[in-house]
Design a protein around this motif. Structure first.
Motif, PDB file in Angstrom:
ATOM      1  N   THR A 259      29.547   2.229  -0.025  1.00  0.00           N
ATOM      2  CA  THR A 259      29.198   1.644   1.296  1.00  0.00           C
ATOM      3  C   THR A 259      30.143   0.494   1.647  1.00  0.00           C
ATOM      4  O   THR A 259      30.625   0.362   2.798  1.00  0.00           O
ATOM      5  CB  THR A 259      27.748   1.148   1.283  1.00  0.00           C
ATOM      6  N   LYS A 260      30.431  -0.348   0.654  1.00  0.00           N
ATOM      7  CA  LYS A 260      31.327  -1.499   0.868  1.00  0.00           C
ATOM      8  C   LYS A 260      32.738  -1.010   1.219  1.00  0.00           C
ATOM      9  O   LYS A 260      33.386  -1.538   2.133  1.00  0.00           O
ATOM     10  CB  LYS A 260      31.347  -2.353  -0.382  1.00  0.00           C
ATOM     11  N   GLU A 261      33.209   0.025   0.480  1.00  0.00           N
ATOM     12  CA  GLU A 261      34.545   0.554   0.744  1.00  0.00           C
ATOM     13  C   GLU A 261      34.621   1.161   2.149  1.00  0.00           C
ATOM     14  O   GLU A 261      35.619   0.987   2.868  1.00  0.00           O
ATOM     15  CB  GLU A 261      34.891   1.621  -0.301  1.00  0.00           C
ATOM     16  N   SER A 262      33.566   1.885   2.549  1.00  0.00           N
ATOM     17  CA  SER A 262      33.583   2.475   3.896  1.00  0.00           C
ATOM     18  C   SER A 262      33.570   1.409   4.988  1.00  0.00           C
ATOM     19  O   SER A 262      34.261   1.520   6.015  1.00  0.00           O
ATOM     20  CB  SER A 262      32.397   3.422   4.067  1.00  0.00           C
ATOM     21  N   ASP A 263      32.804   0.312   4.753  1.00  0.00           N
ATOM     22  CA  ASP A 263      32.778  -0.774   5.746  1.00  0.00           C
ATOM     23  C   ASP A 263      34.144  -1.426   5.853  1.00  0.00           C
ATOM     24  O   ASP A 263      34.641  -1.719   6.971  1.00  0.00           O
ATOM     25  CB  ASP A 263      31.732  -1.810   5.373  1.00  0.00           C
ATOM     26  N   GLU A 264      34.774  -1.692   4.728  1.00  0.00           N
ATOM     27  CA  GLU A 264      36.103  -2.320   4.738  1.00  0.00           C
ATOM     28  C   GLU A 264      37.106  -1.389   5.405  1.00  0.00           C
ATOM     29  O   GLU A 264      37.988  -1.844   6.159  1.00  0.00           O
ATOM     30  CB  GLU A 264      36.546  -2.640   3.308  1.00  0.00           C
ATOM     31  N   ARG A 265      36.990  -0.076   5.153  1.00  0.00           N
ATOM     32  CA  ARG A 265      37.915   0.862   5.764  1.00  0.00           C
ATOM     33  C   ARG A 265      37.744   0.880   7.290  1.00  0.00           C
ATOM     34  O   ARG A 265      38.727   0.944   8.059  1.00  0.00           O
ATOM     35  CB  ARG A 265      37.655   2.262   5.187  1.00  0.00           C
ATOM     36  N   LEU A 267      36.695  -1.671   9.129  1.00  0.00           N
ATOM     37  CA  LEU A 267      37.262  -2.921   9.633  1.00  0.00           C
ATOM     38  C   LEU A 267      38.777  -2.839   9.725  1.00  0.00           C
ATOM     39  O   LEU A 267      39.401  -3.299  10.706  1.00  0.00           O
ATOM     40  CB  LEU A 267      36.833  -4.083   8.734  1.00  0.00           C
ATOM     41  N   ILE A 268      39.387  -2.281   8.693  1.00  0.00           N
ATOM     42  CA  ILE A 268      40.849  -2.180   8.682  1.00  0.00           C
ATOM     43  C   ILE A 268      41.318  -1.285   9.833  1.00  0.00           C
ATOM     44  O   ILE A 268      42.307  -1.586  10.523  1.00  0.00           O
ATOM     45  CB  ILE A 268      41.326  -1.627   7.331  1.00  0.00           C
ATOM     46  N   GLN A 269      40.625  -0.172  10.049  1.00  0.00           N
ATOM     47  CA  GLN A 269      41.013   0.720  11.148  1.00  0.00           C
ATOM     48  C   GLN A 269      40.832   0.035  12.508  1.00  0.00           C
ATOM     49  O   GLN A 269      41.638   0.235  13.438  1.00  0.00           O
ATOM     50  CB  GLN A 269      40.183   2.002  11.079  1.00  0.00           C
ATOM     51  N   LYS A 271      41.042  -3.240  13.088  1.00  0.00           N
ATOM     52  CA  LYS A 271      42.137  -4.214  13.238  1.00  0.00           C
ATOM     53  C   LYS A 271      43.454  -3.516  13.563  1.00  0.00           C
ATOM     54  O   LYS A 271      44.266  -3.985  14.379  1.00  0.00           O
ATOM     55  CB  LYS A 271      42.279  -5.043  11.974  1.00  0.00           C
TER      56      LYS A 271
END
Length: 290
Positions: A259-265, A267-269, A271
């Motif tokens: 879940t954390k990795e998907s949220d960070e991904r 956010l990166i997309q 940005k």
């Protein structure tokens, strides 16, 4: 097999006597108790040779090995029954008419072949023993005596020693009896226990104590074994529950990481998309200035 096969004529007394004499000749093979394949083949060959000899002596009608074997089996059964009836009659209490003798020469031949299978063994220890000076009566009414002269010398000496021992015991018993019975109480009449009997009682008590100790040990061993079995069944259940909990924690932790990795991904997309939009706007401005 022919269903209409005719029955051969009955055996004559002469033929039965010849059959018994030939069986006596081959009794070592025919009456062998072993039933393995080799011995069965030997028995079959012996019956075939016996059949050839029987037919060469008697001639017509022809009797094969199967017929002769069945006849011998039936005759042996009849002779055994005759000897059993004779033995029962001799052991009877008497009364009634005299029973005629039923054993003939053929039965005696069968007895010679099978021996103790028919008559059994002589008794050595009970009332049927052959020793002792007694008078016996036969079924025909004649009497005969068995005297000590017919006994072995060792048996006569043993009987005399037994008689002396019994006389000595009787004399000692009469000497030990009290003369004044007025002073005798029921407690005094009790015979004291002998030393061998006391020793036997002590050993019996010791054996009983040992048995009790052994039974207690067996009971404690059984209880310990039951406890061990219960623990052996309990520990696998606990191990299974721990493994299930560990799998649940591992799955939970893995889901949190995903879940954390998907949220960070995401956010990166987001940005990246903003930066690309700013670059496009800058390009548009520069093109408008030119």
């Amino acid at each position: 097999m022919d269903p209409c096969k005719k029955r051969t004529i009955n055996f004559s007394k002469k033929e039965v006597g010849i059959l018994m004499s030939l069986v006596l000749k081959y009794k070592g093979t025919i009456e062998c108790r072993k039933t393995d394949k080799m011995n069965n083949d030997l028995k079959q060959k012996a019956w075939e040779r016996l059949s050839n000899e029987f037919n060469s002596i008697c001639g017509d009608p022809f009797r094969d090995a199967k017929v002769l074997r069945g006849k011998y089996k039936n005759q042996k059964k009849r002779s055994k029954q005759k000897f059993a009836d004779e033995k029962t009659y001799l052991r009877g209490t008497g009364g009634g008419p005299v029973k005629p003798k039923i054993i003939d020469d053929i039965d005696k031949q069968v007895k010679e072949i099978i021996g103790t299978q028919m008559t059994g063994f002589d008794s050595e220890f009970d009332g049927d023993s052959k020793y002792g000076n007694m008078q016996m009566e036969t079924p025909e009414g004649s009497r005969f005596n068995i005297s000590d002269s017919e006994l072995p010398n060792e048996d006569i000496e043993q009987m005399e020693e037994d008689g002396k021992d019994s006389n000595e015991k009787d004399s000692l018993l009469s000497a030990a009896l009290p003369t004044n019975w007025n002073k005798i109480t029921p407690e005094k009449l009790h015979t004291p226990k002998s030393k061998p009997w006391k020793t036997i009682l002590k050993k019996a008590c010791a054996n009983k104590e040992n048995k009790n100790v052994l039974s207690n040990k067996i009971i404690s061993w059984a209880a310990n074994k039951a406890e061990l079995v219960s623990k052996e069944t309990e520990y696998p259940e606990k191990e299974h529950l721990l493994r299930v909990e560990m799998m649940k924690e591992r799955h939970k932790h893995q889901m949190a990481l995903e879940t954390k990795e998907s949220d960070e991904r995401i956010l990166i997309q987001a940005k990246k998309a903003e930066l690309e939009l700013e670059i496009l706007q800058l390009k548009k401005r520069s093109a408008a200035i030119c």
